[in-house]
Design an enzyme around this catalytic site. Sequence first.
Site, mmCIF file in Angstrom:
data_model
loop_
_atom_site.group_PDB
_atom_site.id
_atom_site.type_symbol
_atom_site.label_atom_id
_atom_site.label_comp_id
_atom_site.label_asym_id
_atom_site.label_seq_id
_atom_site.Cartn_x
_atom_site.Cartn_y
_atom_site.Cartn_z
ATOM 1 N N HIS A 154 56.151 42.376 31.834
ATOM 2 C CA HIS A 154 55.389 43.633 31.727
ATOM 3 C C HIS A 154 53.903 43.362 31.491
ATOM 4 O O HIS A 154 53.213 44.166 30.877
ATOM 5 C CB HIS A 154 55.924 44.516 30.594
ATOM 6 C CG HIS A 154 57.407 44.721 30.646
ATOM 7 N ND1 HIS A 154 57.995 45.761 31.311
ATOM 8 C CD2 HIS A 154 58.431 43.967 30.143
ATOM 9 C CE1 HIS A 154 59.313 45.675 31.196
ATOM 10 N NE2 HIS A 154 59.607 44.578 30.507
ATOM 11 N N SER A 275 27.379 37.715 42.610
ATOM 12 C CA SER A 275 27.035 39.108 42.839
ATOM 13 C C SER A 275 25.556 39.187 43.200
ATOM 14 O O SER A 275 24.739 38.419 42.695
ATOM 15 C CB SER A 275 27.319 39.905 41.568
ATOM 16 O OG SER A 275 26.515 41.062 41.526
ATOM 17 N N LYS A 281 27.851 36.824 37.382
ATOM 18 C CA LYS A 281 29.176 36.932 37.986
ATOM 19 C C LYS A 281 29.610 35.716 38.779
ATOM 20 O O LYS A 281 28.832 35.088 39.488
ATOM 21 C CB LYS A 281 29.207 38.138 38.917
ATOM 22 C CG LYS A 281 29.090 39.437 38.171
ATOM 23 C CD LYS A 281 30.418 39.896 37.638
ATOM 24 C CE LYS A 281 31.006 40.847 38.648
ATOM 25 N NZ LYS A 281 32.381 41.143 38.353
ATOM 26 N N GLU A 288 41.094 37.346 46.127
ATOM 27 C CA GLU A 288 41.104 38.796 46.407
ATOM 28 C C GLU A 288 41.307 39.070 47.891
ATOM 29 O O GLU A 288 42.062 39.972 48.282
ATOM 30 C CB GLU A 288 39.794 39.428 45.935
ATOM 31 C CG GLU A 288 39.702 39.478 44.422
ATOM 32 C CD GLU A 288 38.323 39.904 43.957
ATOM 33 O OE1 GLU A 288 38.228 40.885 43.220
ATOM 34 O OE2 GLU A 288 37.328 39.250 44.343
#
Length: 459
Positions: A154, A275, A281, A288
Amino acid sequence: MKLWEGRFENPTAANADGFNDSLPFDKKLWKEDIAASVAHATMLGKQKIITETETEKITDGLRAVYTDIESGKLEIAGAEDIHSFVENELVKRIGDAGKKLHTARSRNDQVATDFRLYTRTAFEKTAHSLARLITSLCGLAEKGLDFIMPGYTHLRKAQPMCAGHFWNAYSEMFLRDLDRIHGSAERANVMPLGSGALAGTSYPIDRSMTARLLGFEKPCENSLDGVSDRDFVCEYLFDGSLIMMHLSRLCEDMILYSTEEFGFIEIPDEYSTGSSIMPQKKNPDVCELTRGKTGRVYGHLTAMLTLLKALPLAYDKDLQEDKEAFFDAETQVLNCVNIMAEMLEHVAFKPERAAVAAESEFCCATDVADYLAKKGVPFRDAHAVTGKIVRDCIAKGATLQSMTYEEYKSYDAHFDKDIVQTVKAKNCADARTSFGGASAASVKNNLQSIKQRLEKYTG
Ligand code: ARG
């Protein structure tokens, strides 16, 4: 020149031509188309359906076309599809003998054969890439044998485990994929050539010979099925979808585990991006994008299954749609598996962060309950006592590791001094020695077995 224009009074409209043509994408099949044509012509010659001289002219001509395409001298353009292109080019070069190549075959059995030959290579490439991916995972699992991390259910910390367990879980998935790819490739290796348009042919062809020449296990046994079956395309797309699903899960875990919040792994700079506005970043774009491309491959599977649903026998032009779906899925699957195999070789595990996490949030609570149960307390009661301990710890800001033996004892007389050692995360992980469990010893066995099973495929 169109292969079928004799029956027509008027030429097709330019837009209809463009709409029908498959050359822009099926030119990818040029090698397979020539190989299948060489085999077909050789068989026609051996069966005396065409003469020896004609056979020689055709096969030499086809080989010359092959050489010219390969060297870039001949551009694939100006025909309806790759089958028309190759035949037109042959006739241009050798004249009338070339016109005999299409004896006892149809583009329907031709395209099905070419495509199966193409998918054979795709299955091989995919298997090869998967093997490399599993090898990368094995490298991480090997290093992980010395470390622990929390396992999750979970997405909440559940139980400590040897870190290798995590990587091995993915190896198991990709081993199943490898197995599926091999099974699908075997089923696909049946030759439609000789099915003709749909009903076979009245020429005395030798389909076993053509199958042998092309490396097929056997000719298909029903010509209607032969020209219309695209199960092999669906199988690749399904196998590919499962590979992508497994990759996507791996990517999701790696995205999470590489965050500041988790901090178990470091995705190297070489496989991250920054970024344009936020200077701090470092984003896991490779993961992704792989996760994102999964939907695209599922889309191709759905498209193909939908295309085939309710399609009447035998060949219908709808089937031309099989190729773009397949080609794109193949590209995406191979690109994703390959980049992931490469990236994993450079992913670093951060054992300190993972070890701290493995001991926090009461990850060792099951072991406290098990401790009591092993001393004779019914597991349900042991579970309740441990639950109470956890609740009190939360209220006091204590942990299972900060509790003293005396404190444990105050909850249940069965606690002994060794409870203090039992609740150390490393000991909890190492205690799970069951077959397939998360102890370093079990994980080591699992890893060994993974390597052995992989070897069966890589030889
Ligand atoms: N371009 C066609 C395809 O990819 C080849 C077969 C054409 N057959 C036909 N009867 N129109 O499916």
